[in-house]
Write an enzyme that holds these catalytic residues in place. Sequence first.
Site, short mmCIF file in Angstrom:
data_model
loop_
_atom_site.label_atom_id
_atom_site.label_comp_id
_atom_site.label_asym_id
_atom_site.label_seq_id
_atom_site.Cartn_x
_atom_site.Cartn_y
_atom_site.Cartn_z
N SER A 167 -23.37 -66.19 17.75
CA SER A 167 -24.83 -65.91 19.24
C SER A 167 -25.22 -65.05 19.52
O SER A 167 -25.90 -64.04 18.24
CB SER A 167 -23.83 -67.15 20.55
OG SER A 167 -25.57 -68.14 21.10
N HIS A 194 -27.85 -68.85 16.07
CA HIS A 194 -27.43 -69.89 17.46
C HIS A 194 -28.46 -68.60 17.61
O HIS A 194 -29.13 -67.50 17.80
CB HIS A 194 -26.96 -69.64 18.69
CG HIS A 194 -25.98 -71.11 18.65
ND1 HIS A 194 -24.65 -70.61 19.83
CD2 HIS A 194 -25.40 -71.73 17.44
CE1 HIS A 194 -23.47 -71.53 19.20
NE2 HIS A 194 -24.04 -71.69 17.70
N ASP A 287 -18.21 -71.67 21.12
CA ASP A 287 -18.95 -73.03 19.85
C ASP A 287 -17.69 -71.90 19.25
O ASP A 287 -17.66 -70.99 18.66
CB ASP A 287 -19.97 -72.58 18.95
CG ASP A 287 -20.84 -73.58 18.41
OD1 ASP A 287 -19.98 -73.97 18.24
OD2 ASP A 287 -21.65 -72.85 17.25
#
Length: 354
Positions: A167, A194, A287
């Site tokens: 991310s 992400h 995540d």
Amino acid sequence: MVRILLATSTVELEDLVKRAIEGDASAELVLIARSGREAVRMTGELLPDIVAVELCPSGDDSAETVREIMIAAPTPVVMLSHRDGSQLGTISARALEAGALAVIPAPAAHGMQLEQPAIEKFLSTIKAMSQVKVVRQWRQKVRGDRAAKDQPPTARTPIGIVGIAASTGGPAAIRAILKDISADLPVPILIVQHMSNGFIDGVAASLNATVPLTVKVARNGELLKPGTVYLAPDNCQLGVSGRSRLRVSDDAPVNGFKPSGSYLFGSIARAFKGESLAVVLTGMGDDGTEGLRALRMAGGKAIAQDEKSSVVFGMPKSAIGAGLVDLVLPLESIAENITAIARGRSEPEGETRT
């Protein structure tokens, strides 16, 4: 209060940002830089909490502005886009690789009114990114090619696939890893990164032009090929169909993420079982952790980036804290370990977690 320096030559973007901030007592627009050079100078003089830099298709090089800020006065930087992301993909990729934390859309206006959800998302992202601790970068010295290393003999059953989740700070970390993996890697790599919609094609194109491996955005049903890197498309889940094809789907978000690292890890675990390797890189949130549970139960292996080399230690910390990681490694050691494990060799040494 979060002190924001805006770098833009666009009156429209300046107006949007001013209007978004004016109603929030916890945010302040300290000044506006009209060029990349001005942005670097003002960052050093004003010491803002965060710098928001317009993604420009022409004029100043956005990536060079980010790079110079990280060298002269390390400060969190986000890129602002108020144009079609598909036109700025390559530029955004270079900026992210240079050290920008994220590409975020400017607050959207409907007629004369700003959309409240867009304002809230913009401000919450700015405030969260302003808390990220960034480190000084140094100008790169030209180095000669490294001599090829002799490969140790095969010591174990090799893996069949690598999954990576990242991310905040991910694009630069992914590039750092992929540039050190040779094109003859015997397995495919699937990546969930992400980021805002509209930029993944540019990231793929930039990586494909600068690393030895082939890098592309994944397509549903595509055959998996060794030495190829597949990036999850915007707002899609990435996994595999059996052991030979990609699966790109509109499946539901996992814990709010789509694409999701947990979805990816769970998918490769079901197909490849103990022949799967998961890598959790820098990023906010958790995540990947849920998917690692399935992967580890299937006999797969997992690597997490260490705290010192992570821009944000959220995702790796969650995976490590859950006891789901085999190795905790600095960024510069991850490529070597991926290569060693993929070729069935004993892993190079790192901090081991069980």
